[in-house]
Write a protein that holds these residues in place. Structure first.
Motif, PDB file in Angstrom:
ATOM      1  N   ALA A  86       0.423   2.148   5.010  1.00  0.00           N
ATOM      2  CA  ALA A  86       1.298   2.212   3.669  1.00  0.00           C
ATOM      3  C   ALA A  86       2.546   1.791   3.767  1.00  0.00           C
ATOM      4  N   ARG A  87       3.726   1.818   3.078  1.00  0.00           N
ATOM      5  CA  ARG A  87       5.033   1.918   3.086  1.00  0.00           C
ATOM      6  C   ARG A  87       5.461   3.587   2.560  1.00  0.00           C
ATOM      7  N   ALA A  88       4.754   4.043   1.752  1.00  0.00           N
ATOM      8  CA  ALA A  88       5.413   5.655   1.788  1.00  0.00           C
ATOM      9  C   ALA A  88       4.673   6.684   1.346  1.00  0.00           C
ATOM     10  N   ALA A  89       4.387   7.341   1.200  1.00  0.00           N
ATOM     11  CA  ALA A  89       3.513   8.634   0.987  1.00  0.00           C
ATOM     12  C   ALA A  89       3.947   9.713  -0.358  1.00  0.00           C
ATOM     13  N   SER A 108      -7.447  22.932   1.601  1.00  0.00           N
ATOM     14  CA  SER A 108      -6.111  23.875   0.971  1.00  0.00           C
ATOM     15  C   SER A 108      -5.220  23.827   1.547  1.00  0.00           C
ATOM     16  N   GLU A 109      -4.662  22.350   3.095  1.00  0.00           N
ATOM     17  CA  GLU A 109      -3.692  22.337   3.615  1.00  0.00           C
ATOM     18  C   GLU A 109      -2.570  21.270   3.118  1.00  0.00           C
ATOM     19  N   GLY A 110      -3.276  20.758   2.471  1.00  0.00           N
ATOM     20  CA  GLY A 110      -2.067  19.942   1.397  1.00  0.00           C
ATOM     21  C   GLY A 110      -2.601  18.349   2.176  1.00  0.00           C
ATOM     22  N   LEU A 111      -2.083  17.121   2.259  1.00  0.00           N
ATOM     23  CA  LEU A 111      -2.320  16.133   2.116  1.00  0.00           C
ATOM     24  C   LEU A 111      -3.396  15.748   3.679  1.00  0.00           C
ATOM     25  N   ASP A 112      -4.598  15.161   3.514  1.00  0.00           N
ATOM     26  CA  ASP A 112      -4.874  14.890   4.946  1.00  0.00           C
ATOM     27  C   ASP A 112      -4.570  13.807   5.839  1.00  0.00           C
ATOM     28  N   VAL A 113      -3.435  14.147   6.166  1.00  0.00           N
ATOM     29  CA  VAL A 113      -2.642  12.903   7.287  1.00  0.00           C
ATOM     30  C   VAL A 113      -3.510  12.363   8.224  1.00  0.00           C
ATOM     31  N   ALA A 114      -4.445  12.604   8.857  1.00  0.00           N
ATOM     32  CA  ALA A 114      -5.664  12.048   9.115  1.00  0.00           C
ATOM     33  C   ALA A 114      -6.601  11.138   8.520  1.00  0.00           C
ATOM     34  N   ALA A 115      -6.755  11.263   7.619  1.00  0.00           N
ATOM     35  CA  ALA A 115      -7.526  10.960   6.490  1.00  0.00           C
ATOM     36  C   ALA A 115      -6.663   9.525   5.902  1.00  0.00           C
ATOM     37  N   GLY A 116      -5.481   9.481   6.095  1.00  0.00           N
ATOM     38  CA  GLY A 116      -4.516   8.823   4.884  1.00  0.00           C
ATOM     39  C   GLY A 116      -4.280   7.599   6.150  1.00  0.00           C
ATOM     40  N   ILE A 166       8.539   8.955   2.796  1.00  0.00           N
ATOM     41  CA  ILE A 166       7.870  10.184   1.933  1.00  0.00           C
ATOM     42  C   ILE A 166       8.551  10.390   0.448  1.00  0.00           C
ATOM     43  N   VAL A 167       8.040  10.750   0.174  1.00  0.00           N
ATOM     44  CA  VAL A 167       8.581  11.090  -1.816  1.00  0.00           C
ATOM     45  C   VAL A 167       8.207  12.387  -1.647  1.00  0.00           C
ATOM     46  N   GLU A 168       9.142  13.434  -1.542  1.00  0.00           N
ATOM     47  CA  GLU A 168       8.763  15.023  -1.830  1.00  0.00           C
ATOM     48  C   GLU A 168       8.562  15.103  -3.241  1.00  0.00           C
ATOM     49  N   ASP A 169       7.694  15.441  -4.142  1.00  0.00           N
ATOM     50  CA  ASP A 169       8.271  15.769  -5.355  1.00  0.00           C
ATOM     51  C   ASP A 169       7.758  17.163  -5.373  1.00  0.00           C
ATOM     52  N   ASP A 170       9.174  18.211  -5.456  1.00  0.00           N
ATOM     53  CA  ASP A 170       9.343  19.837  -5.179  1.00  0.00           C
ATOM     54  C   ASP A 170       9.515  19.906  -6.902  1.00  0.00           C
ATOM     55  N   TYR A 171       8.392  20.059  -7.794  1.00  0.00           N
ATOM     56  CA  TYR A 171       9.117  19.990  -9.585  1.00  0.00           C
ATOM     57  C   TYR A 171       8.970  21.451  -9.707  1.00  0.00           C
ATOM     58  N   ASP A 172       8.125  22.112  -9.027  1.00  0.00           N
ATOM     59  CA  ASP A 172       8.204  24.163 -10.078  1.00  0.00           C
ATOM     60  C   ASP A 172       8.360  24.838  -8.657  1.00  0.00           C
ATOM     61  N   SER A 173       8.678  24.304  -7.137  1.00  0.00           N
ATOM     62  CA  SER A 173       8.928  25.391  -6.453  1.00  0.00           C
ATOM     63  C   SER A 173       9.715  26.879  -6.491  1.00  0.00           C
ATOM     64  N   GLU A 174      10.329  26.391  -7.567  1.00  0.00           N
ATOM     65  CA  GLU A 174      11.234  27.748  -7.621  1.00  0.00           C
ATOM     66  C   GLU A 174      10.276  29.572  -7.538  1.00  0.00           C
ATOM     67  N   TYR A 175       8.845  29.095  -8.530  1.00  0.00           N
ATOM     68  CA  TYR A 175       8.078  29.870  -8.880  1.00  0.00           C
ATOM     69  C   TYR A 175       6.724  30.266  -7.968  1.00  0.00           C
ATOM     70  N   ARG A 176       6.240  30.955  -7.129  1.00  0.00           N
ATOM     71  CA  ARG A 176       5.679  31.667  -6.046  1.00  0.00           C
ATOM     72  C   ARG A 176       5.799  33.027  -6.131  1.00  0.00           C
ATOM     73  N   PRO A 182       0.201  -1.334  -0.150  1.00  0.00           N
ATOM     74  CA  PRO A 182      -0.064  -0.415   0.012  1.00  0.00           C
ATOM     75  C   PRO A 182       0.802   0.988  -0.150  1.00  0.00           C
ATOM     76  N   VAL A 183       0.924   2.697  -0.612  1.00  0.00           N
ATOM     77  CA  VAL A 183       0.575   3.895  -1.065  1.00  0.00           C
ATOM     78  C   VAL A 183      -0.225   4.771  -0.722  1.00  0.00           C
ATOM     79  N   TRP A 184       0.516   5.798  -0.250  1.00  0.00           N
ATOM     80  CA  TRP A 184      -0.343   6.854  -0.240  1.00  0.00           C
ATOM     81  C   TRP A 184      -0.348   7.625  -1.303  1.00  0.00           C
ATOM     82  N   VAL A 185      -1.203   7.821  -1.585  1.00  0.00           N
ATOM     83  CA  VAL A 185      -0.919   8.900  -2.982  1.00  0.00           C
ATOM     84  C   VAL A 185      -1.800  10.351  -3.279  1.00  0.00           C
TER      85      VAL A 185
END
Length: 499
Positions: A264-267, A249-257, A300-310, A220-223
């Motif tokens: 789960a093996r990973a998120a 609005s706060e991102g992944l709902d950890v409690a729901a996960g 935890i696999v953190e995909d930081d794909y476009d964080s330069e643009y805020r 099992p893996v969280w997505v």
């Protein structure tokens, strides 16, 4: 004893002198087809090269070349004092299994593939095939510093060392990894050393490698729900069990996960800019996710794909920098900041996993290419990368503003716009009763590329809308393209034909 066929066959071969295909290839193809289709039988004699050349009224050289190729591949053989014959070692079972007429050749069974491959859509992703207005991931190509970049690439192409042309370290060029490590420590607050960085062919490659290293079939893996469609494809090939976890609005709902699957093996998450809805994971949620990983022994696999643009604040620091227990695999890419076909990204790997990633990567594609690594290392070290990101951040902010204004003018209160604070895309929702997939398919036929929001959902309760990229569309073109989008939506509503 079986009687051998001694009559010299005079095959019906037509050659076309004006064809783009060379004469020797035309002759080779004709003989090969006749042998495989059993119009020429094993042990059957064929004309000498001189005889065939005279028959076709061409030079003998193309015939000699064709015969040499047929002989090398085992279709014909020369017998001293007897002539040239179709080889008698061709399998009768193989020849008998082939149809007598080439136009009825049957392709191998389409289901003779792995079960994992069958789980992916064979037709591909229609709205990913073209480029143009609203294409997700498209950059401002006209603002890229091509002169500087081409000079650096040319410099390294002209100063090639033997070492750079050989198979290299699966982790990547050491000088490039040192530059990446310095950049990540200062710009993203990532805790890393060059020895932890692996250079990969973009973030998709990094996601696939992470799945191969971390996951087993049925694990099992969280997505995130909704989330990145191509991540689900990579995880599907690993045959793991996806656990879609809702985001708000706060991102992944950890409690729901935790309620859905605590063990789960990973998120896999996009905390700095959730794809596609655009929310930023709150600090409380980040700490909660890190605590879950620590207590359950998960990654935890953190995909930081476009964080330069805020556009409303400074870039958000990485979640990896908050991790005291080395449970985060951090992924970044240059596809958004530079250009997608560069195919360069990186993984920051916990020290305990470096050897595992190295072994899997070596089995996957051995090592990354040298040239672009060397050029990009110089590009970053000389300050060109930072200047380019600063300029394009202002440019994309203008394009984002133009798009949100045009969407408001075209749709009013009928739609909701999400994720405008960062990145190179935003989301616009559709009124109830409309199908984003049907609208996307209709618009694609007219050269308008709309990524349906529903494609980002793994479950059945998908919101309808579009993920609109704005990086590659000029400000003065955006209002016209939004009007085209409006016509496509009204076409689906039955009010107006899309033109």
């Amino acid at each position: 004893m079986k009687k051998k066929m001694s009559r010299v066959a005079v095959p019906m071969i037509a050659v076309h002198r004006n064809s783009e295909k060379p004469l020797h290839r035309q002759i080779y193809d004709s003989f090969r087809a006749m042998i495989l289709e059993r119009r020429l039988q094993p042990d059957q004699q064929i004309p000498s090269s001189r005889t065939l050349a005279d028959e076709l009224r061409i030079s003998r050289i193309p015939v000699l070349n064709a015969y040499a190729q047929l002989r090398a591949e085992g279709y014909i053989e020369s017998r001293a004092g007897a002539g040239t014959f179709v080889t008698n070692s061709l399998s009768e079972q193989f020849l008998g299994a082939r149809p007598a007429v080439s136009n009825v050749v049957k392709e191998p069974a389409s289901d003779a593939v792995s079960r994992a491959a069958k789980l992916l859509p064979a037709e591909g992703t229609q709205w990913f095939r073209g480029s143009g207005a609203f294409s997700v991931g498209q950059i401002a190509y006209d603002h890229f510093p091509f002169r500087v970049w081409s000079d650096l690439v040319t410099h390294h192409a002209r100063n090639v060392r033997a070492l750079s042309m050989n198979y290299a370290d699966p982790m990547g060029l050491e000088e490039f990894r040192e530059v990446i490590a310095a950049y990540l420590r200062s710009a993203r607050a990532v805790n890393c050393e060059p020895s932890q960085i692996m250079v990969v062919n973009g973030s998709q490659h990094a996601l696939d490698l992470s799945a191969r290293v971390l996951l087993d079939p049925d694990t099992p893996v969280w997505v995130e729900e909704p989330g990145y469609e191509f991540l689900r494809h990579a995880l599907t090939l690993s045959r793991c069990r996806l656990v879609p976890v809702p985001v708000d609005s706060e991102g992944l709902d950890v409690a729901a996960g935790v309620r859905l699957c605590r063990k789960a093996r990973a998120a896999f998450v996009t905390p700095s800019h959730q794809y596609p809805l655009g929310s930023t994971m709150s600090v409380a949620r980040r700490l909660q996710l890190l605590e879950w990983a620590r207590s359950s022994g998960a990654w935890i696999v953190e995909d930081d794909y476009d964080s330069e643009y805020r556009y409303e604040s400074m870039p958000v620091t990485s979640m990896q920098g908050l991790d005291p227990g080395s449970s985060v695999i951090y992924i970044g890419t240059f596809s958004k900041t530079l250009f997608p076909s560069l195919r360069l990204g990186y993984i920051v790997i916990p020290r305990a996993l470096v050897d595992r990633f190295r072994a899997v990567r070596q089995a996957n594609d051995l090592c990354p290419s040298h040239l672009y690594q060397a050029a990009l290392a110089d590009f970053i070290s000389a300050g060109h990368f930072t200047r380019h990101v600063r300029r394009t951040r202002l440019l994309y902010a203008e394009r984002r503003n133009a798009l949100t204004q045009a969407l408001g003018t075209e749709f009013g209160a009928a739609t909701e716009i999400l994720g405008t604070e960062a990145g190179m895309h935003l989301v616009v929702t559709l009124p109830p009763g409309l199908s984003d997939r049907r609208i996307s398919a209709c618009a694609a036929r007219e050269g308008l590329w709309l990524w349906p929001l529903s494609a980002a959902y793994a479950g059945a309760n998908a919101r309808q809308g579009f993920i609109l990229g704005f990086g590659g569309t000029k400000v003065d073109e955006i209002p016209h393209q939004v009007r085209r989008l409006g016509k496509a939506v009204r076409c689906e509503s039955g009010y107006e034909k899309f033109t």
